[in-house]
Design a protein around this motif. Structure first.
Motif, PDB file in Angstrom:
ATOM      1  N   GLY A   1     -14.424  32.144 -24.386  1.00 29.88           N
ATOM      2  CA  GLY A   1     -13.681  32.514 -23.921  1.00 29.88           C
ATOM      3  C   GLY A   1     -12.255  32.629 -22.895  1.00 29.88           C
ATOM      4  O   GLY A   1     -12.080  34.070 -22.100  1.00 29.88           O
ATOM      5  N   LYS A   2     -12.069  31.372 -22.515  1.00 35.01           N
ATOM      6  CA  LYS A   2     -10.957  31.257 -21.253  1.00 35.01           C
ATOM      7  C   LYS A   2      -9.866  30.646 -21.832  1.00 35.01           C
ATOM      8  O   LYS A   2      -8.961  29.825 -21.048  1.00 35.01           O
ATOM      9  CB  LYS A   2     -11.356  30.256 -20.327  1.00 35.01           C
ATOM     10  N   LEU A   3      -8.696  30.866 -23.037  1.00 36.38           N
ATOM     11  CA  LEU A   3      -7.614  31.033 -23.330  1.00 36.38           C
ATOM     12  C   LEU A   3      -6.721  32.247 -23.607  1.00 36.38           C
ATOM     13  O   LEU A   3      -7.160  33.559 -24.335  1.00 36.38           O
ATOM     14  CB  LEU A   3      -7.647  29.897 -25.164  1.00 36.38           C
ATOM     15  N   TYR A   4      -6.252  31.708 -23.474  1.00 34.35           N
ATOM     16  CA  TYR A   4      -5.536  33.740 -23.069  1.00 34.35           C
ATOM     17  C   TYR A   4      -4.119  33.254 -24.096  1.00 34.35           C
ATOM     18  O   TYR A   4      -3.497  31.964 -24.165  1.00 34.35           O
ATOM     19  CB  TYR A   4      -5.174  34.545 -22.556  1.00 34.35           C
TER      20      TYR A   4
ATOM     21  N   VAL B   1      -0.759  26.321 -18.852  1.00 25.09           N
ATOM     22  CA  VAL B   1      -0.260  26.188 -20.842  1.00 25.09           C
ATOM     23  C   VAL B   1      -0.968  25.091 -21.231  1.00 25.09           C
ATOM     24  O   VAL B   1      -0.644  24.569 -20.689  1.00 25.09           O
ATOM     25  CB  VAL B   1       1.422  26.048 -20.334  1.00 25.09           C
ATOM     26  N   ALA B   2      -2.133  25.951 -22.318  1.00 26.69           N
ATOM     27  CA  ALA B   2      -2.315  25.053 -22.869  1.00 26.69           C
ATOM     28  C   ALA B   2      -1.741  24.504 -24.324  1.00 26.69           C
ATOM     29  O   ALA B   2      -1.797  23.461 -24.407  1.00 26.69           O
ATOM     30  CB  ALA B   2      -3.417  25.940 -23.675  1.00 26.69           C
ATOM     31  N   ILE B   3      -0.490  25.712 -24.522  1.00 24.90           N
ATOM     32  CA  ILE B   3       0.336  25.530 -25.746  1.00 24.90           C
ATOM     33  C   ILE B   3       1.231  26.864 -26.501  1.00 24.90           C
ATOM     34  O   ILE B   3       1.351  27.166 -25.565  1.00 24.90           O
ATOM     35  CB  ILE B   3      -0.455  25.328 -27.263  1.00 24.90           C
ATOM     36  N   ALA B   4       2.426  25.446 -25.998  1.00 25.83           N
ATOM     37  CA  ALA B   4       3.808  26.853 -26.237  1.00 25.83           C
ATOM     38  C   ALA B   4       3.944  26.972 -27.522  1.00 25.83           C
ATOM     39  O   ALA B   4       3.397  26.303 -28.207  1.00 25.83           O
ATOM     40  CB  ALA B   4       4.843  25.538 -25.371  1.00 25.83           C
ATOM     41  N   LEU B   5       4.476  28.127 -27.622  1.00 21.63           N
ATOM     42  CA  LEU B   5       3.989  28.232 -29.373  1.00 21.63           C
ATOM     43  C   LEU B   5       5.579  28.749 -29.342  1.00 21.63           C
ATOM     44  O   LEU B   5       6.508  29.310 -28.577  1.00 21.63           O
ATOM     45  CB  LEU B   5       3.485  29.569 -29.377  1.00 21.63           C
ATOM     46  N   THR B   6       6.512  29.024 -30.529  1.00 25.71           N
ATOM     47  CA  THR B   6       8.308  29.171 -30.639  1.00 25.71           C
ATOM     48  C   THR B   6       7.735  30.714 -31.290  1.00 25.71           C
ATOM     49  O   THR B   6       7.260  31.528 -31.731  1.00 25.71           O
ATOM     50  CB  THR B   6       8.113  28.482 -32.256  1.00 25.71           C
TER      51      THR B   6
ATOM     52  N   ALA C   1       6.453  32.139 -25.153  1.00 19.00           N
ATOM     53  CA  ALA C   1       4.979  32.841 -25.697  1.00 19.00           C
ATOM     54  C   ALA C   1       3.511  31.201 -25.955  1.00 19.00           C
ATOM     55  O   ALA C   1       4.859  30.131 -25.568  1.00 19.00           O
ATOM     56  CB  ALA C   1       5.084  33.071 -27.069  1.00 19.00           C
ATOM     57  N   HIS C   2       3.095  31.208 -25.358  1.00 19.56           N
ATOM     58  CA  HIS C   2       2.128  30.396 -24.966  1.00 19.56           C
ATOM     59  C   HIS C   2       0.541  30.532 -25.195  1.00 19.56           C
ATOM     60  O   HIS C   2       0.263  32.150 -25.162  1.00 19.56           O
ATOM     61  CB  HIS C   2       2.122  30.338 -23.545  1.00 19.56           C
ATOM     62  N   ILE C   3      -0.708  29.543 -25.519  1.00 21.11           N
ATOM     63  CA  ILE C   3      -1.288  29.865 -24.607  1.00 21.11           C
ATOM     64  C   ILE C   3      -2.166  29.315 -23.691  1.00 21.11           C
ATOM     65  O   ILE C   3      -1.575  28.386 -22.944  1.00 21.11           O
ATOM     66  CB  ILE C   3      -2.588  29.087 -26.425  1.00 21.11           C
ATOM     67  N   HIS C   4      -2.460  30.021 -22.850  1.00 27.11           N
ATOM     68  CA  HIS C   4      -2.516  29.431 -21.788  1.00 27.11           C
ATOM     69  C   HIS C   4      -4.757  29.283 -21.659  1.00 27.11           C
ATOM     70  O   HIS C   4      -4.547  29.964 -22.277  1.00 27.11           O
ATOM     71  CB  HIS C   4      -2.266  30.662 -20.699  1.00 27.11           C
ATOM     72  N   TYR C   5      -5.121  28.687 -20.381  1.00 26.32           N
ATOM     73  CA  TYR C   5      -6.652  28.336 -19.774  1.00 26.32           C
ATOM     74  C   TYR C   5      -6.730  29.335 -18.898  1.00 26.32           C
ATOM     75  O   TYR C   5      -5.160  30.525 -18.214  1.00 26.32           O
ATOM     76  CB  TYR C   5      -6.318  27.600 -19.037  1.00 26.32           C
ATOM     77  N   GLY C   6      -7.433  30.478 -18.956  1.00 22.29           N
ATOM     78  CA  GLY C   6      -7.751  31.326 -18.236  1.00 22.29           C
ATOM     79  C   GLY C   6      -8.489  31.947 -18.241  1.00 22.29           C
ATOM     80  O   GLY C   6      -8.574  33.051 -19.747  1.00 22.29           O
ATOM     81  N   ASP C   7      -9.491  32.673 -18.130  1.00 21.45           N
ATOM     82  CA  ASP C   7     -10.653  33.854 -17.894  1.00 21.45           C
ATOM     83  C   ASP C   7      -9.784  35.262 -18.204  1.00 21.45           C
ATOM     84  O   ASP C   7      -8.215  35.311 -17.227  1.00 21.45           O
ATOM     85  CB  ASP C   7     -11.824  34.403 -17.323  1.00 21.45           C
TER      86      ASP C   7
ATOM     87  N   ALA D   1      -3.459  38.251 -24.714  1.00 22.71           N
ATOM     88  CA  ALA D   1      -4.676  38.738 -25.468  1.00 22.71           C
ATOM     89  C   ALA D   1      -5.302  37.746 -24.915  1.00 22.71           C
ATOM     90  O   ALA D   1      -4.855  36.959 -24.954  1.00 22.71           O
ATOM     91  CB  ALA D   1      -4.659  39.525 -26.567  1.00 22.71           C
ATOM     92  N   ASN D   2      -6.504  37.846 -24.180  1.00 20.27           N
ATOM     93  CA  ASN D   2      -7.644  36.794 -24.631  1.00 20.27           C
ATOM     94  C   ASN D   2      -7.911  36.768 -25.873  1.00 20.27           C
ATOM     95  O   ASN D   2      -8.268  37.543 -26.638  1.00 20.27           O
ATOM     96  CB  ASN D   2      -8.737  36.783 -23.277  1.00 20.27           C
ATOM     97  N   LEU D   3      -8.022  35.212 -25.904  1.00 29.25           N
ATOM     98  CA  LEU D   3      -8.768  35.147 -27.508  1.00 29.25           C
ATOM     99  C   LEU D   3     -10.120  35.044 -27.866  1.00 29.25           C
ATOM    100  O   LEU D   3     -11.028  34.880 -26.685  1.00 29.25           O
ATOM    101  CB  LEU D   3      -8.062  33.306 -27.398  1.00 29.25           C
TER     102      LEU D   3
END
Length: 159
Positions: A136-139, A95-100, A82-88, A154-156
């Motif tokens: 709105g450019k993180l998902y 990948v912006a942030i890796a999640l556990t 699971a990740h938080i990515h850059y992107g609309d 899901a976009n945040l």
């Protein structure tokens, strides 16, 4: 006439003292939400999925701390990443942030992470994590073996 002029002047001074400041800063803490589904995945899922999820959390713009809770269910197999990515909403990004994430078809991901002001390579367009969140450019997405590019996404939205 002097009697009328003094109360009018006092009323004018009082009214101008109560003028609202239009430069009020945005609240420091914002709500962050996102509804994960296979329909939101970019690129489209390779194996159909009825997986769903919900991200809720807060973002503190003064400390840049993102607190999040993701509940998910119905994946085609155990989650692998699971990740938080850059992107609309129409584009995949780095990948912006890796999640556990638990290796399960349903579960919860939660935590607190500081968003960084520097840009990561692979971000498109280049922007800091806080700026990307606020525009709105993180998902967030969850990957499985059957959908290695991401099964639900899901976009945040921060407000």
């Amino acid at each position: 006439m002097k009697i009328f002029l003094f109360p009018a002047l006092a009323l004018l001074v009082a009214a101008s003292a109560c003028k609202k400041n239009d430069d009020t800063p945005a609240p420091a803490t914002m709500q962050v939400t996102g509804n994960l589904s296979a329909a939101n995945s970019v690129p489209a899922v390779s194996v159909a999925s009825s997986g769903i999820g919900q991200l809720t959390g807060t973002y503190d713009s003064s400390t840049h701390l993102l607190t999040y809770n993701v509940n998910f269910s119905g994946l085609t197999g155990p989650a692998t990443m699971a990740h938080i990515h850059y992107g609309d909403t129409r584009h995949a990004g780095g990948v912006a942030i890796a999640l556990t994430v638990p290796a399960a078809t349903s579960g919860t991901i939660s935590g607190k992470i500081p968003l960084v002001m520097t840009t990561a390579s692979g971000s498109s367009p280049a922007a800091s994590q806080p700026d990307s969140l606020l525009t709105g450019k993180l998902y967030v997405n969850i990957h499985t073996d059957k959908n290695p590019a991401g099964e639900i996404r899901a976009n945040l939205l921060a407000k």
